[in-house]
Design a protein around this motif. Structure first.
Motif, mmCIF file in Angstrom:
data_model
loop_
_atom_site.group_PDB
_atom_site.id
_atom_site.type_symbol
_atom_site.label_atom_id
_atom_site.label_comp_id
_atom_site.label_asym_id
_atom_site.label_seq_id
_atom_site.Cartn_x
_atom_site.Cartn_y
_atom_site.Cartn_z
ATOM 1 N N ALA A 64 65.484 63.622 42.590
ATOM 2 C CA ALA A 64 66.881 64.008 42.359
ATOM 3 C C ALA A 64 67.553 63.042 41.395
ATOM 4 N N GLU A 65 67.282 61.743 41.543
ATOM 5 C CA GLU A 65 67.859 60.764 40.624
ATOM 6 C C GLU A 65 67.341 60.980 39.205
ATOM 7 N N ALA A 66 66.035 61.285 39.093
ATOM 8 C CA ALA A 66 65.454 61.550 37.767
ATOM 9 C C ALA A 66 66.084 62.801 37.161
ATOM 10 N N LYS A 67 66.240 63.830 37.975
ATOM 11 C CA LYS A 67 66.854 65.080 37.489
ATOM 12 C C LYS A 67 68.309 64.833 37.104
ATOM 13 N N GLN A 68 69.017 64.012 37.893
ATOM 14 C CA GLN A 68 70.402 63.686 37.577
ATOM 15 C C GLN A 68 70.484 62.932 36.258
ATOM 16 N N GLU A 70 68.292 63.053 33.850
ATOM 17 C CA GLU A 70 67.935 64.024 32.816
ATOM 18 C C GLU A 70 69.121 64.938 32.520
ATOM 19 N N ALA A 71 69.808 65.383 33.575
ATOM 20 C CA ALA A 71 70.975 66.246 33.391
ATOM 21 C C ALA A 71 72.086 65.502 32.658
ATOM 22 N N ASP A 72 72.283 64.221 32.995
ATOM 23 C CA ASP A 72 73.298 63.425 32.304
ATOM 24 C C ASP A 72 72.950 63.274 30.826
ATOM 25 N N ALA A 73 71.661 63.038 30.543
ATOM 26 C CA ALA A 73 71.223 62.913 29.147
ATOM 27 C C ALA A 73 71.431 64.228 28.405
ATOM 28 N N LYS A 74 71.093 65.322 29.053
ATOM 29 C CA LYS A 74 71.257 66.649 28.441
ATOM 30 C C LYS A 74 72.742 66.940 28.210
ATOM 31 N N LEU A 75 73.584 66.566 29.184
ATOM 32 C CA LEU A 75 75.025 66.763 29.043
ATOM 33 C C LEU A 75 75.562 65.953 27.869
#
Length: 179
Positions: A64-68, A70-75
């Protein structure tokens, strides 16, 4: 006596508060067997299930932290693209305004040139019509003057050369009198 009676009563009915030694030994053996069985077979399975669940939860948290992240980077990337798109749109709008102003100025220049051409053509047409009208008027005046002169003189002035000279003289006199 009382002591005999108590002894006799003990032999007759066991005291419920005092356990029998064979039951105590048998109870310890059963508890030991249960303890050994539970500690060898059941507890390891519980420990394994607990370790698996702990690993799954920790892995899920890490995932979940990795996905978060990744999501922050994508955002951040999408926000950067959006910012670039806004700058590009502003640049395109400004370029369109400039092009519109240039086209407007060009069309105004073309319209002025066309208006000047139309005015020039109109003036030329008016001048041509004026000259045509003057020539037509000269011809009519000449014809009328020839006819009038013929009536005054009493002879026909149908000869073209003679009538041309008379008309030219008449018109020259008219122009000299006008000025």
């Amino acid at each position: 006596m009382i002591l005999t009676q108590v002894m006799a009563a003990e032999d007759a009915a066991p005291n419920p508060l005092i356990p029998h030694v064979p039951e105590i030994i048998l109870g310890f053996i059963v508890v030991a067997i249960l303890y050994i069985g539970i500690s060898k077979f059941i507890v390891p399975n519980f420990e394994k299930a607990y370790a698996d669940r702990t690993a799954a939860i920790e892995g899920g948290i890490e995932n979940a932290e990795a996905k978060q992240a990744e999501a922050d980077a994508k955002l951040a990337e999408l926000e950067e693209q959006l910012s670039q798109a806004r700058h590009e749109a502003a640049r395109i709008r400004e370029q369109a305004r400039e092009e519109g102003a240039a086209i407007k100025a060009e069309m105004r220049t073309e319209a002025q040139a066309e208006a000047e051409r139309i005015v020039t053509a109109g003036k030329a047409q008016i001048e041509a019509e004026r000259q045509q009208a003057a020539a037509s008027l000269k011809t009519e005046v000449g014809t009328l003057a020839t006819g009038l002169a013929g009536r005054i003189v009493g002879e026909s002035l149908d000869d073209d050369a003679r009538s041309g000279r008379v008309v030219e003289r008449f018109l020259a006199d008219l122009e000299a009198g006008v000025h």
